[in-house]
Design a protein around this motif. Structure first.
Motif, PDB file in Angstrom:
ATOM      1  N   ALA A 285       0.831  -1.204   0.000  1.00 60.22           N
ATOM      2  CA  ALA A 285       0.000   0.000   0.000  1.00 60.22           C
ATOM      3  C   ALA A 285       0.867   1.256   0.000  1.00 60.22           C
ATOM      4  O   ALA A 285       0.524   2.264  -0.632  1.00 60.22           O
ATOM      5  CB  ALA A 285      -0.927  -0.009   1.207  1.00 60.22           C
TER       6      ALA A 285
ATOM      7  N   ASN B 277      10.166   2.347   8.235  1.00 62.07           N
ATOM      8  CA  ASN B 277       9.553   1.019   8.235  1.00 62.07           C
ATOM      9  C   ASN B 277      10.300   0.126   9.205  1.00 62.07           C
ATOM     10  O   ASN B 277      11.510   0.266   9.380  1.00 62.07           O
ATOM     11  CB  ASN B 277       9.618   0.417   6.821  1.00 62.07           C
ATOM     12  N   ARG B 278       9.559  -0.772   9.841  1.00 56.91           N
ATOM     13  CA  ARG B 278      10.191  -1.702  10.785  1.00 56.91           C
ATOM     14  C   ARG B 278      11.372  -2.419  10.119  1.00 56.91           C
ATOM     15  O   ARG B 278      12.454  -2.488  10.663  1.00 56.91           O
ATOM     16  CB  ARG B 278       9.145  -2.717  11.270  1.00 56.91           C
ATOM     17  N   THR B 279      11.147  -2.928   8.915  1.00 66.68           N
ATOM     18  CA  THR B 279      12.227  -3.593   8.176  1.00 66.68           C
ATOM     19  C   THR B 279      12.862  -2.564   7.247  1.00 66.68           C
ATOM     20  O   THR B 279      12.299  -2.213   6.206  1.00 66.68           O
ATOM     21  CB  THR B 279      11.656  -4.766   7.352  1.00 66.68           C
TER      22      THR B 279
ATOM     23  N   ARG C 266      13.199  -2.733   3.245  1.00 71.14           N
ATOM     24  CA  ARG C 266      12.049  -2.474   2.356  1.00 71.14           C
ATOM     25  C   ARG C 266      11.928  -0.973   2.050  1.00 71.14           C
ATOM     26  O   ARG C 266      11.585  -0.584   0.935  1.00 71.14           O
ATOM     27  CB  ARG C 266      10.754  -2.959   3.002  1.00 71.14           C
TER      28      ARG C 266
HETATM   29  P1  NAP Z   1       1.843  -5.333   3.466  1.00 75.91           P
HETATM   30  O1  NAP Z   1       2.406  -5.218   2.105  1.00 75.91           O
HETATM   31  O2  NAP Z   1       1.757  -6.662   4.130  1.00 75.91           O
HETATM   32  O3  NAP Z   1       2.698  -4.332   4.412  1.00 75.91           O
HETATM   33  C1  NAP Z   1       2.477  -4.306   5.808  1.00 75.91           C
HETATM   34  C2  NAP Z   1       3.232  -3.125   6.429  1.00 75.91           C
HETATM   35  O4  NAP Z   1       2.926  -3.105   7.834  1.00 75.91           O
HETATM   36  C3  NAP Z   1       4.758  -3.233   6.307  1.00 75.91           C
HETATM   37  O5  NAP Z   1       5.304  -1.930   6.244  1.00 75.91           O
HETATM   38  C4  NAP Z   1       5.114  -3.923   7.633  1.00 75.91           C
HETATM   39  O6  NAP Z   1       6.429  -3.696   8.034  1.00 75.91           O
HETATM   40  C5  NAP Z   1       4.164  -3.209   8.564  1.00 75.91           C
HETATM   41  N1  NAP Z   1       3.942  -3.979   9.794  1.00 75.91           N
HETATM   42  C6  NAP Z   1       3.196  -5.112   9.932  1.00 75.91           C
HETATM   43  N2  NAP Z   1       3.232  -5.529  11.210  1.00 75.91           N
HETATM   44  C7  NAP Z   1       4.046  -4.658  11.878  1.00 75.91           C
HETATM   45  C8  NAP Z   1       4.489  -4.570  13.243  1.00 75.91           C
HETATM   46  N3  NAP Z   1       4.097  -5.454  14.166  1.00 75.91           N
HETATM   47  N4  NAP Z   1       5.280  -3.532  13.580  1.00 75.91           N
HETATM   48  C9  NAP Z   1       5.670  -2.620  12.654  1.00 75.91           C
HETATM   49  N5  NAP Z   1       5.294  -2.658  11.342  1.00 75.91           N
HETATM   50  C10 NAP Z   1       4.484  -3.669  10.974  1.00 75.91           C
HETATM   51  O7  NAP Z   1       0.345  -4.755   3.539  1.00 75.91           O
HETATM   52  P2  NAP Z   1      -0.289  -3.591   2.620  1.00 75.91           P
HETATM   53  O8  NAP Z   1      -0.963  -4.198   1.462  1.00 75.91           O
HETATM   54  O9  NAP Z   1       0.748  -2.540   2.417  1.00 75.91           O
HETATM   55  O10 NAP Z   1      -1.449  -3.047   3.586  1.00 75.91           O
HETATM   56  C11 NAP Z   1      -1.142  -2.280   4.735  1.00 75.91           C
HETATM   57  C12 NAP Z   1      -2.431  -1.800   5.395  1.00 75.91           C
HETATM   58  O11 NAP Z   1      -3.108  -0.893   4.531  1.00 75.91           O
HETATM   59  C13 NAP Z   1      -3.435  -2.918   5.693  1.00 75.91           C
HETATM   60  O12 NAP Z   1      -4.023  -2.642   6.943  1.00 75.91           O
HETATM   61  C14 NAP Z   1      -4.451  -2.796   4.596  1.00 75.91           C
HETATM   62  O13 NAP Z   1      -5.738  -3.259   4.976  1.00 75.91           O
HETATM   63  C15 NAP Z   1      -4.466  -1.293   4.392  1.00 75.91           C
HETATM   64  N6  NAP Z   1      -4.933  -0.886   3.051  1.00 75.91           N
HETATM   65  C16 NAP Z   1      -5.998  -0.051   2.996  1.00 75.91           C
HETATM   66  C17 NAP Z   1      -6.446   0.380   1.755  1.00 75.91           C
HETATM   67  C18 NAP Z   1      -7.620   1.322   1.700  1.00 75.91           C
HETATM   68  O14 NAP Z   1      -8.251   1.425   0.635  1.00 75.91           O
HETATM   69  N7  NAP Z   1      -7.919   2.037   2.757  1.00 75.91           N
HETATM   70  C19 NAP Z   1      -5.802  -0.029   0.578  1.00 75.91           C
HETATM   71  C20 NAP Z   1      -4.694  -0.884   0.680  1.00 75.91           C
HETATM   72  C21 NAP Z   1      -4.272  -1.301   1.939  1.00 75.91           C
HETATM   73  P3  NAP Z   1       7.584  -4.779   7.652  1.00 75.91           P
HETATM   74  O15 NAP Z   1       8.005  -4.432   6.241  1.00 75.91           O
HETATM   75  O16 NAP Z   1       8.633  -4.558   8.652  1.00 75.91           O
HETATM   76  O17 NAP Z   1       6.952  -6.151   7.749  1.00 75.91           O
END
Ligand code: NAP
Length: 278
Positions: free
Chosen positions: A137, A157-159, A162
């Protein structure tokens, strides 16, 4: 005798039962008196290519794409928009009459339109942005922020790797900052956004010290379950304008609906309520 086919659209992913898109598009179809249907389809990775061959023959004019297919469909499309190529993922496919598949990504557009609607005075050019998170996202958010002229993006970002990868891809506007410094990068930022999945129902809260937050900042969260996350509540307490994540979902859908069904739908309170289920 020829007959007019009822246009079909839908969303593919796996799992898919949680998707709110069917409720949204069905609402718009009814609201504008358009004959058509929008269908959720659980498609496994191994079946993706075959699904894209068959769906246009069944009367589909296009589909939304969600996890885990967003990246792979780029390689299966005949035409890919610049923004989808830049993001490396598509959320919208259009099945053209000439048989070609056109792939686009409207997530970043949805993000920006949501901020414009929720905070009309927001001027992204007037100061830095802070982006928390560097997942899928975040890529769409960063691409759209660059497109609207944000002068600098502080990315954490935590990692770290990335975030560094996004710096390499998106260029020098991006300054990567260590995750432990997340609370120290807010001063004078005009746009602040949580793109991590922290704060989502079932996940830990996203907690970051907001003492340095500029009151003029617009603060947004991509998470929309719950609508008001702890992060947004804290930003509101600090006196900032906040914008929740639901509007991004609604706005990203509008250009797709228009392409498939020929009518630009309104994103308004009635639409929000339908998607929220009330
Ligand atoms: P993703 O690719 O899996 O990325 C997840 C992100 O969250 C990464 O930056 C990850 O960091 C971080 N993260 C996860 N657990 C963490 C923790 N315990 N501590 C710190 N950082 C953590 O997911 P995504 O597709 O980008 O989606 C992210 C969010 O956006 C989701 O909640 C999704 O539902 C939401 N979203 C909303 C919309 C909307 O239309 N509103 C659209 C798209 C997505 P690492 O790299 O360190 O793992």
């Amino acid at each position: 005798m020829t007959h007019k086919k009822i246009p079909l659209a839908g969303v593919i992913g796996s799992p898919i039962s949680h998707s709110r898109s069917p409720r949204l598009h069905e609402h718009w179809l009814r609201r504008y008196g358009i004959q058509g249907h929008y269908i959720p389809m659980d498609i496994a990775r191994d079946d993706l290519r075959q699904a894209l061959e068959v769906l246009p023959k069944l009367g589909f004019v296009g589909i939304n794409v969600t996890i885990p297919h967003k990246e792979e469909v780029i390689g299966l499309a005949d035409l890919v928009t610049d923004r989808a190529a830049l993001i490396g993922a598509a959320n919208t496919l259009i099945f053209r009459k000439d048989g070609k598949i056109h792939a686009d990504n409207t997530d970043g557009y949805g993000f920006v339109e949501n901020l414009r609607q929720g905070a009309p005075a927001w001027n992204p050019r007037s100061g830095a942005a802070v982006v928390f998170g560097a997942g899928g996202a975040a890529r769409a958010v960063i691409a759209s922020l660059i497109e609207v002229g944000v002068p600098e993006i502080r990315l954490t970002n935590r990692t770290r790797a990335r975030a560094d990868a996004l710096r390499t891809e998106f260029g020098s506007k991006i300054k990567v900052i260590e995750w432990v410094q997340a609370g120290n990068i807010l001063d004078d930022a005009i746009t602040v956004v949580n793109t991590t999945s922290l704060g989502m129902m079932g996940q830990p809260e996203f907690r970051v010290p907001l003492d340095g937050l500029n009151r003029a900042a617009v603060v947004s969260d991509l998470v929309y379950t719950p609508l008001k996350t702890h992060f947004l509540q804290e930003a509101e307490n600090a006196g900032c304008r906040t914008v929740d994540g639901l509007g991004m979902l609604l706005h990203q859908a509008a250009p797709a609906f228009e392409r498939w069904f020929g009518h630009r739908p309104d994103v308004d309170e009635a639409t929000r309520q339908v998607v929220l289920g009330s």
